[in-house]
Design a protein around this motif. Sequence first.
Motif, short mmCIF file in Angstrom:
data_model
loop_
_atom_site.label_atom_id
_atom_site.label_comp_id
_atom_site.label_asym_id
_atom_site.label_seq_id
_atom_site.Cartn_x
_atom_site.Cartn_y
_atom_site.Cartn_z
N GLY A 243 48.69 41.40 41.95
CA GLY A 243 48.02 40.21 41.41
C GLY A 243 47.06 40.60 40.29
N ALA A 244 46.33 41.70 40.50
CA ALA A 244 45.35 42.16 39.50
C ALA A 244 46.07 42.61 38.22
CB ALA A 244 44.53 43.31 40.07
N THR A 245 47.18 43.31 38.39
CA THR A 245 47.93 43.81 37.22
C THR A 245 48.46 42.64 36.39
OG1 THR A 245 48.58 45.76 38.48
CG2 THR A 245 49.89 45.26 36.51
N ILE A 246 49.04 41.66 37.08
CA ILE A 246 49.61 40.50 36.38
C ILE A 246 48.49 39.70 35.68
CG2 ILE A 246 50.94 38.36 36.64
CD1 ILE A 246 52.03 39.74 39.31
N ALA A 247 47.38 39.51 36.38
CA ALA A 247 46.28 38.73 35.81
C ALA A 247 45.71 39.41 34.56
CB ALA A 247 45.18 38.52 36.85
N ALA A 248 45.60 40.72 34.59
CA ALA A 248 45.07 41.45 33.42
C ALA A 248 46.00 41.29 32.23
CB ALA A 248 44.88 42.92 33.76
N LEU A 249 47.28 41.36 32.52
CA LEU A 249 48.29 41.17 31.47
C LEU A 249 48.22 39.74 30.91
CD1 LEU A 249 51.82 42.50 32.20
CD2 LEU A 249 51.61 40.11 31.66
N LEU A 250 48.02 38.78 31.81
CA LEU A 250 47.95 37.38 31.37
C LEU A 250 46.65 37.07 30.64
CD1 LEU A 250 49.55 35.39 34.35
CD2 LEU A 250 50.54 35.96 32.12
N GLU B 223 45.70 28.91 34.11
CA GLU B 223 45.86 28.40 35.48
C GLU B 223 46.71 29.34 36.34
OE1 GLU B 223 46.94 24.25 35.19
OE2 GLU B 223 45.03 23.78 34.22
N ARG B 224 47.60 30.09 35.70
CA ARG B 224 48.37 31.11 36.43
C ARG B 224 47.43 32.24 36.89
NH1 ARG B 224 52.71 31.51 39.54
NH2 ARG B 224 53.51 33.62 39.60
N ILE B 225 46.48 32.62 36.04
CA ILE B 225 45.49 33.65 36.43
C ILE B 225 44.69 33.16 37.64
CG2 ILE B 225 43.42 34.91 35.69
CD1 ILE B 225 44.55 34.81 32.79
N ALA B 226 44.26 31.90 37.60
CA ALA B 226 43.52 31.33 38.72
C ALA B 226 44.38 31.28 39.98
CB ALA B 226 43.02 29.93 38.36
N THR B 227 45.67 30.96 39.81
CA THR B 227 46.60 30.92 40.94
C THR B 227 46.73 32.30 41.57
OG1 THR B 227 47.81 29.13 39.86
CG2 THR B 227 48.98 30.30 41.60
N LEU B 228 46.62 33.33 40.74
CA LEU B 228 46.71 34.72 41.23
C LEU B 228 45.43 35.16 41.94
CD1 LEU B 228 48.54 36.09 38.10
CD2 LEU B 228 49.39 36.45 40.43
N GLY B 229 44.41 34.29 41.94
CA GLY B 229 43.17 34.59 42.66
C GLY B 229 42.08 35.19 41.81
N LEU B 230 42.25 35.17 40.50
CA LEU B 230 41.25 35.73 39.60
C LEU B 230 40.70 34.66 38.65
CD1 LEU B 230 43.00 39.10 39.21
CD2 LEU B 230 40.59 38.89 39.74
N SER B 231 39.66 35.00 37.95
CA SER B 231 38.99 34.05 37.07
C SER B 231 39.46 34.22 35.63
CB SER B 231 37.48 34.26 37.15
OG SER B 231 36.84 33.60 36.09
N PRO B 232 40.15 33.21 35.07
CA PRO B 232 40.53 33.30 33.66
C PRO B 232 39.27 33.25 32.78
CG PRO B 232 41.08 31.14 34.53
CD PRO B 232 40.54 31.94 35.68
#
Length: 197
Positions: free
Chosen positions: A26-33, A82-91
């Motif tokens: 989740g962290a890897t995807i959110a950073a990429l996003l 919103e995908r970042i938020a869905t992954l549990g992180l703060s955009p």
Amino acid sequence: MAKESKKVKAEGKPLYTIPGLSTEQGATIAALLQDRLNALTDLHLTLKHVHWNVVGPHFIAVHEMLDPQVDAVREMADTTAERIATLGLSPWGTPGALVADRSWEDYSIGRAGAIEHLGALDLVYAGVIEDHRNAIAATDDLDLVTQDMLIGQSSQLEQFHWFVRAHLETAGGELSTQGATTEVAAAGRAGVKRKSA
Ligand SMILES: [Fe+2]
């Protein structure tokens, strides 16, 4: 000053994430996003900047062509955040964070002719599209749902890039901006081509 959120920022590890993914994934995807969010926010602001600064004979065509692109790219930024938020992180959507995090320079052209701006936008779109394709490749074994979102965005971005390039193309399929590596150089080549045509 507002109280700081306790939620973890996009670059940290989430406390929860999408079922079926580890929190590390989740962290890897959110950073990429977050990087894609920065690029999309930058792009829709840049497109508005051009919408306001374009002058000359093709003013109205380019001025009006850009607004639907601004709306579509803004929607992409929203979906990405919103995908970042869905992954549990703060955009992170503030201008200061965007400027601090981005790996590219600010758009470099102010008031200029339509063809010059389109020459520079050719390079802007090329950069965003290439990075989006890298993000698609990076999600291949990681998250196909995120990848599907990026593919949908790329399809639209690549069509908008064609709208821009169609103004710079000869009947023989040659691009006036070919080989330019800076926005100023691309704008110059596009302008020269038009004047000599
Ligand atoms: Fe407007």
